[in-house]
Design an enzyme around this catalytic site. Structure first.
Site, short mmCIF file in Angstrom:
data_model
loop_
_atom_site.label_atom_id
_atom_site.label_comp_id
_atom_site.label_asym_id
_atom_site.label_seq_id
_atom_site.Cartn_x
_atom_site.Cartn_y
_atom_site.Cartn_z
N HIS A 48 47.77 45.60 42.15
CA HIS A 48 47.87 46.94 41.56
C HIS A 48 49.06 47.64 42.22
O HIS A 48 49.18 47.63 43.44
CB HIS A 48 46.60 47.76 41.83
CG HIS A 48 45.37 47.16 41.22
ND1 HIS A 48 45.13 47.17 39.86
CD2 HIS A 48 44.30 46.54 41.78
CE1 HIS A 48 43.97 46.58 39.62
NE2 HIS A 48 43.45 46.18 40.76
N GLN A 148 38.78 37.19 47.50
CA GLN A 148 37.95 38.33 47.10
C GLN A 148 36.81 37.85 46.21
O GLN A 148 37.02 37.17 45.20
CB GLN A 148 38.80 39.36 46.36
CG GLN A 148 39.82 40.00 47.27
CD GLN A 148 40.49 41.24 46.69
OE1 GLN A 148 41.39 41.78 47.32
NE2 GLN A 148 40.08 41.69 45.50
N GLU A 150 34.12 39.38 43.80
CA GLU A 150 33.96 40.69 43.18
C GLU A 150 33.38 40.60 41.77
O GLU A 150 33.68 41.43 40.93
CB GLU A 150 35.27 41.48 43.21
CG GLU A 150 36.51 40.70 42.87
CD GLU A 150 37.82 41.45 43.16
OE1 GLU A 150 37.80 42.64 43.52
OE2 GLU A 150 38.88 40.83 42.98
N ASP A 176 35.36 46.15 41.64
CA ASP A 176 35.16 45.16 40.57
C ASP A 176 33.72 44.67 40.53
O ASP A 176 33.18 44.38 39.46
CB ASP A 176 36.15 44.00 40.74
CG ASP A 176 37.51 44.37 40.17
OD1 ASP A 176 37.58 44.66 38.96
OD2 ASP A 176 38.49 44.41 40.93
#
Ligand code: 3PY
Ligand code: MG
Length: 258
Positions: A48, A148, A150, A176
């Protein structure tokens, strides 16, 4: 990458915990400032935010100058070797949901024998060929691999994911994860907290390091009390916003209303 920096980081994390922000800035000065403020690591974010590999290399230099460990969160698997080539001390990879994907991350991040990372010794991490070849390959394989978890599939496949060799830290993405439960953004909802807690407990039982994202004092305290060792706290843009709000409040308090 700086082996001494990674070793010091690993010592600190095993003794307790480490803390650092996500960073979306395109200016290395902010990375340096985070280091001088005593942050242990920064997560430079390609998933991001606008940062490019070209500006990332200066962020990594800035992190090294200020003694803060530069981790890069990539958006795509094919960026893993690129960011390691420019000197990232670790890679963080979003949305890993099964052992096959975790293995692919390790394969991209490690040279032989642990993986098949593309080889080039003329990159910044190899000091543009100034480092002795074998020394570079040995050193490079110490870069941290953080995945990650998520989503619901990651939870379903947690046992097989925890068996994958070469993964250093399991990082829970509360945002998420909350979305995957149909509760987008509700990171303190009991159903989200319960799943996060389950990952923490199961990972710790296997002596696997865990991390998560926090963006309030309450969540920071909760997850550090739960034994999460790799604590990411907020995002540079949000931290700056909070600081500005604080300045406005102080102005009002000292009788200089704006
Ligand atoms: C998430 O919460 O989903 C993250 O990726 C970390 O902020
Ligand atoms: Mg996420």
């Amino acid at each position: 990458m700086g082996m001494a920096m990674v070793e010091e980081f690993c010592r600190k994390i095993r003794d307790g915990h480490v803390i650092g922000p996500f960073m979306k800035t395109c200016d290395p000065a902010f990375v340096e400032a985070a280091g001088y403020a005593g942050m242990d690591f920064v997560i430079l974010d390609m998933e991001h935010g606008p940062v490019s590999v070209e500006s990332l290399q200066n962020h990594i230099r800035a992190a090294q100058v200020a003694g803060v460990l530069p981790v890069v969160r990539v958006g795509r698997y094919k960026d893993i070797s690129r960011v390691l080539d420019i000197g990232a001390a670790g890679v963080q990879v979003p949305q890993v949901s099964n052992a096959r994907e975790a293995e692919e991350v390790v394969r991209e991040a490690k040279f032989y024998p642990q993986g098949e990372r593309g080889v080039c010794r003329f990159v910044r991490a190899a000091r543009y060929s100034a480092l002795e070849k074998n020394e570079y390959f040995r050193m490079a394989n110490h870069a941290l691999v953080i995945i990650q978890l998520e989503g619901q599939q990651a939870l379903e496949n947690l046992d097989e994911i925890m068996e994958v060799p070469g993964v250093d830290i399991l990082f829970i993405g509360p945002y998420d994860l909350s979305q995957s439960l149909g509760l987008p953004g509700q990171t303190t909802h009991p159903a989200v907290v319960e799943q996060m807690q389950e990952i923490v407990v199961r990972a710790k039982k296997k002596h696997i390091l865990v991390g998560t994202f926090t963006d309030s004092q309450e969540t920071l305290k909760r997850w550090s009390d739960a034994g999460v060792q790799y604590l990411s706290y907020s995002v540079d843009t949000g931290i700056f916003y909070e600081a500005c709000v604080g300045v406005r409040e102080r102005m009002n308090r000292i009788g200089v209303p704006s």
